[in-house]
Design a protein around this motif. Structure first.
Motif, mmCIF file in Angstrom:
data_model
loop_
_atom_site.group_PDB
_atom_site.id
_atom_site.type_symbol
_atom_site.label_atom_id
_atom_site.label_comp_id
_atom_site.label_asym_id
_atom_site.label_seq_id
_atom_site.Cartn_x
_atom_site.Cartn_y
_atom_site.Cartn_z
ATOM 1 N N THR A 221 33.640 93.157 10.505
ATOM 2 C CA THR A 221 34.053 92.889 11.884
ATOM 3 C C THR A 221 34.920 94.019 12.438
ATOM 4 O O THR A 221 34.876 94.300 13.635
ATOM 5 C CB THR A 221 34.825 91.558 11.969
ATOM 6 O OG1 THR A 221 35.956 91.584 11.085
ATOM 7 C CG2 THR A 221 33.927 90.385 11.617
ATOM 8 N N ARG A 241 40.293 92.274 23.329
ATOM 9 C CA ARG A 241 39.437 91.107 23.141
ATOM 10 C C ARG A 241 38.977 90.990 21.676
ATOM 11 O O ARG A 241 39.030 89.913 21.072
ATOM 12 C CB ARG A 241 38.215 91.215 24.049
ATOM 13 C CG ARG A 241 37.256 90.015 23.955
ATOM 14 C CD ARG A 241 35.990 90.224 24.744
ATOM 15 N NE ARG A 241 35.152 91.255 24.151
ATOM 16 C CZ ARG A 241 34.897 92.431 24.731
ATOM 17 N NH1 ARG A 241 35.433 92.722 25.917
ATOM 18 N NH2 ARG A 241 34.129 93.321 24.142
ATOM 19 N N GLU A 242 38.529 92.100 21.112
ATOM 20 C CA GLU A 242 38.002 92.071 19.747
ATOM 21 C C GLU A 242 39.102 91.772 18.716
ATOM 22 O O GLU A 242 38.859 91.091 17.722
ATOM 23 C CB GLU A 242 37.331 93.414 19.418
ATOM 24 C CG GLU A 242 36.086 93.721 20.231
ATOM 25 C CD GLU A 242 34.893 92.894 19.781
ATOM 26 O OE1 GLU A 242 34.854 92.484 18.612
ATOM 27 O OE2 GLU A 242 33.990 92.652 20.609
ATOM 28 N N GLU A 245 39.695 88.167 18.616
ATOM 29 C CA GLU A 245 38.622 87.504 17.881
ATOM 30 C C GLU A 245 38.766 87.686 16.379
ATOM 31 O O GLU A 245 38.375 86.815 15.598
ATOM 32 C CB GLU A 245 37.261 88.047 18.341
ATOM 33 C CG GLU A 245 36.881 87.638 19.760
ATOM 34 C CD GLU A 245 35.503 88.138 20.158
ATOM 35 O OE1 GLU A 245 34.833 88.765 19.300
ATOM 36 O OE2 GLU A 245 35.084 87.907 21.305
ATOM 37 N N ARG A 246 39.352 88.822 15.966
ATOM 38 C CA ARG A 246 39.514 89.131 14.549
ATOM 39 C C ARG A 246 40.813 88.566 13.956
ATOM 40 O O ARG A 246 41.075 88.743 12.761
ATOM 41 C CB ARG A 246 39.517 90.645 14.312
ATOM 42 C CG ARG A 246 38.199 91.345 14.473
ATOM 43 C CD ARG A 246 38.257 92.755 13.901
ATOM 44 N NE ARG A 246 38.300 92.740 12.443
ATOM 45 C CZ ARG A 246 39.349 93.054 11.713
ATOM 46 N NH1 ARG A 246 40.497 93.378 12.301
ATOM 47 N NH2 ARG A 246 39.302 93.031 10.395
ATOM 48 N N LYS A 247 41.631 87.918 14.753
ATOM 49 C CA LYS A 247 42.955 87.523 14.287
ATOM 50 C C LYS A 247 42.895 86.627 13.059
ATOM 51 O O LYS A 247 43.638 86.816 12.082
ATOM 52 C CB LYS A 247 43.723 86.813 15.407
ATOM 53 C CG LYS A 247 45.188 86.558 15.067
ATOM 54 C CD LYS A 247 45.953 86.039 16.269
ATOM 55 C CE LYS A 247 47.428 85.873 15.940
ATOM 56 N NZ LYS A 247 48.211 85.391 17.103
ATOM 57 N N THR A 248 41.990 85.657 13.077
ATOM 58 C CA THR A 248 41.906 84.731 11.951
ATOM 59 C C THR A 248 41.466 85.434 10.678
ATOM 60 O O THR A 248 42.064 85.241 9.607
ATOM 61 C CB THR A 248 40.946 83.573 12.274
ATOM 62 O OG1 THR A 248 41.482 82.815 13.361
ATOM 63 C CG2 THR A 248 40.777 82.659 11.069
ATOM 64 N N ASN A 344 45.595 76.751 15.391
ATOM 65 C CA ASN A 344 44.980 77.638 14.403
ATOM 66 C C ASN A 344 45.684 77.434 13.054
ATOM 67 O O ASN A 344 46.818 77.853 12.863
ATOM 68 C CB ASN A 344 45.122 79.098 14.858
ATOM 69 C CG ASN A 344 44.346 80.059 13.970
ATOM 70 O OD1 ASN A 344 44.319 79.911 12.754
ATOM 71 N ND2 ASN A 344 43.724 81.046 14.587
#
Length: 540
Positions: A221, A241-242, A245-248, A344
């Motif tokens: 990713t 934005r990406e 999305e990659r935080k988790t 989360n």
């Protein structure tokens, strides 16, 4: 280990969809086709190879050749090469980029040559033998390992198996530092292949203890993000934005690497103890019975998922564990309630991990088990409960010190308990006169624990400059004959210990060397000598 067909469900990716997603801003690049051909292949990685040769030494068995060749044909050369970089960087996490590069080229070349139609049946075995011989040369280009010389005294299959078993210890701390977005894109545009290879090496070696499926998802990713945003018409917005999305997956990589590093260093029983004491230091109002099931669940998670190839083992089990912790503790402590409010669960778990110790509670002295109890059938539980109570009353004691306390306790029980009666189902206690080391060890150990508690407590409570100021004053009083240079050296040693080992989740590998292995066998200077101590003796 999962079958290839099952594992191919991991990281599903539609290459054409990805290329379509990247259509915005593409016209501004004159070398788009070149980038697509040489970079975007990593976004279509279908699954990890199960038997990527882990070292230059391979068994040469026909079944291994067939498995490797099947994976090579399914993945294709470029994907096979990518995953070989990841696997080799994890295994040889202290190897250089050049050494890993040599190894990857040899392994990919071996697969390419010996998996081709019409290749000789002996090709793979002959090639792996040649790699084993090359590994034993004085000028071997492969990652160095202190065990190589011993392996090279053997011959044939025994040598190959010995070399294949070698593995570097994990890095004490991840060394990968993510460059700025601008620097990422500059390196990407300059040489996409070199950029991808170096990132895979640096990231995989830094987080080598993270489960392979987690590491693969994280690297995939990340490279997808870079290849998307560096050709975007609005790269800053794209990166923002990406990254969200990659935080988790980023938190999962960091957390699982930390969890599995502890598991690798401690083992299941010691991880249970470490997690148990870390919890009670954060919530001293909880009892041993409240927290032990959570600690055992955390240790079971580590044992099941750290080496698992199941795609969602770590994430699924970690989220289930976080739910159990939040259910059990959020109603009893506001800090846990605050951490557990988020939607989360991965962020909730990270919040709990980063939580600082609570203030020391005012509790009566803990019950000290007798020799008979320590040597009885439930001796290990009695010892663990006593250490739990020590940590509960002194929440500032860092994990590295508690881990050595655990080791000392195990050695003490081994030395003070005997099994003279072969028919006995558990060791019988010796009399206190036959176990003099217990009182001696306790006399040396408890003041050390108090110093550690005071040092880390002040480190957490005071601003850093104020912490250093008070520590300097305390050292000057404790060492009146020391000169300015010596006092400064002592100060830096204490500050280094505190800033490294007082933090939640501190690296056990990094801190183990800073703590004496046994109270009566100190390793170098006492890192806590001269530290502030409000209580000269530990309550017993």
């Amino acid at each position: 280990m999962l079958l290839q067909e099952q594992l191919c469900q991991h990281l599903p990716r539609d290459h054409q969809t990805l290329l379509g997603k990247r259509s915005n801003g593409v016209k501004k690049l004159t070398n788009l086709k070149w980038i697509e051909q040489h970079v975007l292949w990593w976004q279509s990685i279908p699954c990890p190879p199960l038997t990527i040769p882990p070292s230059p030494a391979l068994s040469g068995k026909a079944y291994l050749r067939e498995k490797v060749c099947k994976e090579y044909r399914i993945l294709g050369k470029e994907n096979f090469r990518t995953l070989t970089i990841i696997a080799s960087s994890r295994k040889y996490s202290n190897g250089t980029f050049e050494e890993i590069g040599h190894l990857v080229r040899e392994l990919v070349s071996l697969a390419e040559k010996c998996c081709a139609d019409g290749a000789e049946p002996s090709c793979y075995d002959d090639g792996s033998t040649a790699l084993a011989i090359k590994s034993c040369r004085a000028d071997s280009p492969f990652p160095a390992h202190p065990g190589t010389a011993e392996c090279c005294t053997h011959q044939g299959l025994e040598r190959k198996l010995c070399l294949a078993a070698l593995r570097h210890p994990p890095q004490a701390l991840p060394r990968y530092l993510q460059p700025s977005d601008k620097e990422l894109c500059q390196a990407f545009r300059q040489d996409p292949q070199e950029f991808a290879d170096r990132f895979l090496y640096e990231y995989s070696s830094s987080y080598s203890q993270a489960p392979l499926p987690v590491l693969m998802d994280s690297t995939r990713t990340f490279l997808s993000m870079v290849s998307t945003c560096c050709i975007s018409s609005a790269p800053s917005h794209c990166f923002l934005r990406e990254k969200l999305e990659r935080k988790t997956i980023s938190l999962l990589t960091l957390t699982s690497n930390r969890i599995c590093s502890h598991f690798s260093a401690y083992g299941k029983d010691k991880v249970t103890f470490s997690y148990l004491t870390s919890l009670v230091q954060k919530i001293p109002s909880a009892s041993f019975e409240d927290l032990l099931p959570l600690a055992e669940d955390a240790a079971e998670l580590s044992s099941q998922c750290c080496d698992s190839m199941a795609e969602d083992c770590m994430q699924k089990k970690l989220l289930e564990h976080t739910t159990k912790v939040c259910t059990a503790l959020s109603g009893r402590d506001q800090r846990f309630a605050d951490c557990c409010k988020g939607k989360n669960l991965m962020e909730n778990h990270f919040c709990i991990l980063a939580m600082l110790p609570a203030p020391a509670p005012q509790l009566p002295e803990p019950y000290e088990p007798t020799n008979k109890e320590l040597c009885g059938k439930e001796g290990a539980r009695h010892a663990t409960r006593f250490l739990f109570e020590l940590a509960r009353r002194r929440p500032g004691i860092p994990d590295a010190v508690l881990a050595k306390l655990y080791d000392s306790s195990e050695k003490l029980r081994a030395g003070c308990c005997s099994t003279k009666d072969p028919s006995a189902s558990f060791p019988s206690p010796v009399t206190p006169t036959l176990c003099p080391q217990r009182k001696r060890i306790e006399a040396e150990l408890f003041p050390f624990l108090e110093k550690a508690h005071q040092l880390c407590g002040q480190y957490h409570q005071l601003p850093f400059l104020e912490f250093k100021k008070r520590l300097r004053e305390s050292l000057a009083q404790a060492e009146p004959e020391a000169g300015p240079a010596q006092l400064e050296q002592l100060l830096e040693q204490r500050v280094s210990f505190a800033s490294t080992c007082c933090l939640p989740g501190a690296s056990p590998l990094l801190c183990a060397a800073k703590v004496p292995p046994h109270p009566s066998l100190p390793r170098g200077p006492d890192p806590l000598r001269g530290c502030p101590s409000a209580h000269p003796s530990f309550p017993r």
